[in-house]
Scaffold this motif. Structure first.
Motif, short mmCIF file in Angstrom:
data_model
loop_
_atom_site.label_atom_id
_atom_site.label_comp_id
_atom_site.label_asym_id
_atom_site.label_seq_id
_atom_site.Cartn_x
_atom_site.Cartn_y
_atom_site.Cartn_z
N GLU A 140 -29.20 -16.67 -40.69
CA GLU A 140 -30.29 -16.69 -41.28
C GLU A 140 -29.97 -15.71 -42.65
N ARG A 141 -29.08 -15.80 -43.40
CA ARG A 141 -28.50 -15.02 -44.56
C ARG A 141 -29.94 -14.53 -45.31
N SER A 142 -30.83 -15.28 -45.77
CA SER A 142 -31.99 -15.02 -46.53
C SER A 142 -32.96 -13.83 -45.91
N LEU A 143 -32.85 -13.62 -44.65
CA LEU A 143 -33.61 -12.73 -44.20
C LEU A 143 -33.27 -11.30 -43.90
N ALA A 144 -31.96 -11.03 -44.16
CA ALA A 144 -31.37 -9.89 -43.83
C ALA A 144 -30.40 -9.39 -45.02
N SER A 145 -30.32 -7.90 -45.01
CA SER A 145 -29.40 -7.47 -46.13
C SER A 145 -28.02 -7.85 -45.83
N ARG A 146 -27.13 -7.67 -46.86
CA ARG A 146 -25.86 -7.91 -46.78
C ARG A 146 -24.82 -7.28 -45.90
N ASP A 147 -25.10 -5.91 -45.56
CA ASP A 147 -24.48 -5.29 -44.64
C ASP A 147 -24.76 -5.79 -43.13
N THR A 148 -26.22 -6.05 -42.80
CA THR A 148 -26.62 -6.43 -41.64
C THR A 148 -26.05 -7.90 -41.26
N PHE A 149 -26.16 -8.67 -42.39
CA PHE A 149 -25.58 -10.16 -42.28
C PHE A 149 -24.08 -9.88 -41.88
N LYS A 150 -23.33 -9.31 -42.49
CA LYS A 150 -21.82 -9.23 -42.50
C LYS A 150 -21.52 -8.52 -40.98
N LEU A 151 -22.23 -7.73 -40.48
CA LEU A 151 -22.18 -7.19 -39.28
C LEU A 151 -22.70 -8.24 -38.25
N ALA A 152 -23.76 -8.76 -38.18
CA ALA A 152 -24.03 -9.75 -37.47
C ALA A 152 -23.08 -11.18 -37.46
N ARG A 153 -22.55 -11.38 -38.38
CA ARG A 153 -21.64 -12.53 -38.57
C ARG A 153 -20.29 -12.17 -37.98
N ALA A 154 -19.84 -10.96 -37.94
CA ALA A 154 -18.75 -10.46 -37.33
C ALA A 154 -18.77 -10.44 -35.98
N VAL A 155 -19.93 -10.10 -35.43
CA VAL A 155 -20.23 -10.03 -33.86
C VAL A 155 -20.15 -11.42 -33.23
#
Length: 166
Positions: A140-155
Motif C-alpha cells: 500500500e505505497r500510497s498509505l506510508a512514507s517512503r522510508d516506511t514503505f522501503k523498510l516494509a518492502r525489504a522485510v
C-alpha cells in the motif's frame, strides 16, 4: 481455533470475474476482506446459486463467519445467503463493492501477460498462488512514507526469499 479465526469477524467483499479458459467462459469467484487482502478464489463453470453456495461454504470453512458481507446485486448471492440463513448480514450498494472490483486489476494485468489459460486447474492454481503472493508483497505505497514503505518492502522480500529457499 477461535483465536486463529478472530480476523474473520470483519467485512467480506464478494464478486465474480469472467475468465476464458481454452476459449470457454468460466467464472472466478473471489472474496476480499475489508483491508483488500484476498481471502479465497474459486473457479467454476457455472454462475448460479449452487456455485455461489459452494464458494461461500468453502470460504466459511477456511475463515469462519463474517460480520458483514458486501456483494453486488447478483441474485445467486442472495439465494445462497438466504439458504445459509445469513441474509441479514448482506450489504449491497452502488459503490460498496469497489474494494473487490479493484482487487481484480492486478489479477487481470498478470492474466494479460500470460495471454490465456489452457485448463481450469491451472487457472485455480494461478489464482490462489497469485493472491497469496500479492497479499504478502503489496505494501500500500500510497498509505506510508517512503522510508516506511522501503523498510516494509525489504522485510516482505526477505521473508519471501526465506520461504522460497526452504
Amino acid at each position: 481455533v477461535q483465536q486463529l479465526r478472530a480476523f474473520s469477524k470483519w467485512t467480506w467483499h464478494l464478486d465474480e470475474v469472467f475468465v476464458k479458459v481454452n476459449g470457454k467462459r468460466h467464472y472466478l469467484w473471489r472474496a476480499v476482506d475489508h483491508e483488500g487482502e484476498m481471502l479465497e478464489a474459486v473457479v467454476s463453470k457455472r454462475r448460479n446459486k449452487a456455485a455461489a453456495l459452494k464458494f461461500r461454504k468453502k470460504l466459511m470453512k477456511r475463515h469462519g463467519c463474517a460480520e458483514a458481507i458486501v456483494r453486488d446485486r447478483f441474485a445467486s448471492y442472495k439465494a445462497a445467503l438466504r439458504e445459509m440463513g445469513v441474509l441479514e448480514k448482506q450489504q449491497t450498494g452502488r459503490c460498496l463493492n469497489n474494494r473487490v472490483e479493484n482487487s481484480h486489476l492486478p489479477f487481470r494485468r498478470r492474466e494479460r501477460a500470460m495471454q490465456c489459460f489452457r485448463r481450469m486447474r491451472s487457472l485455480q492454481k494461478f489464482a490462489s498462488v497469485h493472491s497469496s503472493v500479492y497479499n504478502h508483497c503489496n505494501q500500500e505505497r500510497s498509505l506510508a512514507s517512503r522510508d516506511t514503505f522501503k523498510l516494509a518492502r525489504a522485510v516482505a522480500l526477505s521473508e519471501w526469499r526465506q520461504l522460497c529457499s526452504g
